[in-house]
Design an enzyme around this catalytic site. Sequence first.
Site, PDB file in Angstrom:
ATOM      1  N   VAL A 144       0.854  -1.190   0.000  1.00 34.48           N
ATOM      2  CA  VAL A 144       0.000   0.000   0.000  1.00 34.48           C
ATOM      3  C   VAL A 144       0.890   1.239   0.000  1.00 34.48           C
ATOM      4  O   VAL A 144       1.747   1.397   0.873  1.00 34.48           O
ATOM      5  CB  VAL A 144      -0.932   0.009   1.221  1.00 34.48           C
ATOM      6  CG1 VAL A 144      -1.786   1.272   1.229  1.00 34.48           C
ATOM      7  CG2 VAL A 144      -1.809  -1.234   1.238  1.00 34.48           C
ATOM      8  N   TYR A 174      -4.063   3.101   9.794  1.00 33.22           N
ATOM      9  CA  TYR A 174      -5.154   2.235   9.367  1.00 33.22           C
ATOM     10  C   TYR A 174      -6.339   2.158  10.323  1.00 33.22           C
ATOM     11  O   TYR A 174      -7.365   1.571   9.975  1.00 33.22           O
ATOM     12  CB  TYR A 174      -4.612   0.831   9.086  1.00 33.22           C
ATOM     13  CG  TYR A 174      -3.707   0.822   7.870  1.00 33.22           C
ATOM     14  CD1 TYR A 174      -4.229   0.812   6.586  1.00 33.22           C
ATOM     15  CD2 TYR A 174      -2.324   0.872   8.012  1.00 33.22           C
ATOM     16  CE1 TYR A 174      -3.413   0.837   5.468  1.00 33.22           C
ATOM     17  CE2 TYR A 174      -1.489   0.899   6.904  1.00 33.22           C
ATOM     18  CZ  TYR A 174      -2.041   0.880   5.638  1.00 33.22           C
ATOM     19  OH  TYR A 174      -1.217   0.917   4.538  1.00 33.22           O
ATOM     20  N   GLN A 228      -4.882  13.743  -1.172  1.00 29.38           N
ATOM     21  CA  GLN A 228      -5.904  13.930  -2.201  1.00 29.38           C
ATOM     22  C   GLN A 228      -6.976  12.844  -2.136  1.00 29.38           C
ATOM     23  O   GLN A 228      -7.781  12.720  -3.052  1.00 29.38           O
ATOM     24  CB  GLN A 228      -5.248  13.954  -3.590  1.00 29.38           C
ATOM     25  CG  GLN A 228      -4.270  15.098  -3.786  1.00 29.38           C
ATOM     26  CD  GLN A 228      -3.588  15.067  -5.138  1.00 29.38           C
ATOM     27  OE1 GLN A 228      -4.166  14.599  -6.121  1.00 29.38           O
ATOM     28  NE2 GLN A 228      -2.356  15.553  -5.202  1.00 29.38           N
ATOM     29  N   LEU A 285      -5.575   7.203  -0.825  1.00 30.79           N
ATOM     30  CA  LEU A 285      -5.512   6.055   0.078  1.00 30.79           C
ATOM     31  C   LEU A 285      -6.913   5.666   0.535  1.00 30.79           C
ATOM     32  O   LEU A 285      -7.272   4.479   0.528  1.00 30.79           O
ATOM     33  CB  LEU A 285      -4.633   6.372   1.282  1.00 30.79           C
ATOM     34  CG  LEU A 285      -4.547   5.271   2.338  1.00 30.79           C
ATOM     35  CD1 LEU A 285      -3.969   3.987   1.755  1.00 30.79           C
ATOM     36  CD2 LEU A 285      -3.709   5.735   3.532  1.00 30.79           C
ATOM     37  N   PHE A 321       4.309  -9.579   5.267  1.00 26.63           N
ATOM     38  CA  PHE A 321       3.887  -9.910   3.911  1.00 26.63           C
ATOM     39  C   PHE A 321       3.655  -8.630   3.109  1.00 26.63           C
ATOM     40  O   PHE A 321       3.028  -8.602   2.110  1.00 26.63           O
ATOM     41  CB  PHE A 321       2.624 -10.783   3.913  1.00 26.63           C
ATOM     42  CG  PHE A 321       1.535 -10.310   4.855  1.00 26.63           C
ATOM     43  CD1 PHE A 321       0.610  -9.377   4.431  1.00 26.63           C
ATOM     44  CD2 PHE A 321       1.463 -10.783   6.163  1.00 26.63           C
ATOM     45  CE1 PHE A 321      -0.383  -8.926   5.301  1.00 26.63           C
ATOM     46  CE2 PHE A 321       0.464 -10.359   7.023  1.00 26.63           C
ATOM     47  CZ  PHE A 321      -0.461  -9.434   6.589  1.00 26.63           C
TER      48      PHE A 321
END
Length: 410
Positions: free
Chosen positions: A82, A123, A91, A94, A410
């Site tokens: 990500v 997150y 902007q 995400l 990962f």
Amino acid sequence: MTTELRVPPASEWDAWFTCVELAFGGVPTAPESREMYDALARPDRAIGHWDGSAWVGTAGAHAFRMSVPGGAAVPAAGVTMVGVAATHRRQGLLRSMMRRQLEDVRAWGEPLAVLTASEPSIYGRFGYGAATGELNLRIDSSRVGLSLPPGTEEVRIRYASPAGALDACEAVYARLAAGRPGTPLRQPGWERLPVNDPEGGRAGGSPLQCVLAERDGEVTGYATFHVRPSWDGPRPQGTVAVRDLAALDPASYAALWRFLFGIDLTSVVECRNRPVDDAVLRLVSDVRRCEVRVWDGLYVRLVDLPAALEARRYRAPVDVVLEVEDGFCPWNAGRWRLTADEKGAASCRRSEDPADLSVSVRELGAAYLGGVSLTTLAAAGLVGEHRPGAVAQASLAFSWDVEPWCPHGF
């Protein structure tokens, strides 16, 4: 500035990957690692923002099966790669990728999404809760001893080629995975990750080394590590950097640690990402000479809330109505009645009954694997109690015997 959110075609995979590298500093990935990542990636599960001439945002998702309390292997999207180009920050790129990705995960029939965060503040606003920790240790092995359980002397430790011992190590990993919530069960190709050893990732250490623990001719554990030689004048002060260590019984576990503590010309054993309840802290003679740090580990997001809550087992019977807030995935929002019987089997259904607890989906994600207490979350003001005793009842039910842990990134 307008961009297009879409799946990268195969012809643009290299450009998409270059966007990932730029978002993480622009250092090219080692060729052997790049080949492995390309083989493990699922381009059909990747998305990104295209500005008409270049990729400026990326997000991918592996297809995992992850152990949850009770031992079930639950489908989970392993969110990865990500990033947003520095030219296109702030902007909304995400946010739009996270929303699209969660809609995709739901469509794929995967009740969970999981990730490890480069920055812990990112997150939570998308409903991910920090569900596991990772223990990081730096031990003065020249001054710290080990208390060894019975049977340790019966364990044989021998060197093996990391690649040649891979099948034996993976067999140990597979036997342990179901018992530790948060552990991904190996999918085809992922067995390459533990032995991937680019020179740039050794931090000045040796090529990856491996030892096996054996009892009665059976492999009962393994450790992989690098040795970083160092000298203080005439005194050797090398470091053993542990990468992986796993064992099927206490004696094999202790024998592996004893071996690592005793490697010639070293005085430090360090390891990153061990479970926070790692038994080594109970074996050492002086925990004060073990620098201990705990970081956030795996973040969990409930994508299909009832399916996720029904997939795990519960430590005690529970009957509680949850008022769930989820502004990002509105299909999860509202009241849910969670019940679990004496065997831990659960049902989660919509309810019109008054709420016993109010909680955000982020906090449910944090508590989902049994490592974060609902009681603690309530003490922080993150869980509201509307029926006396409901927090204690639910907190006991969500808890588990071992701390959850994800042994690799990962």
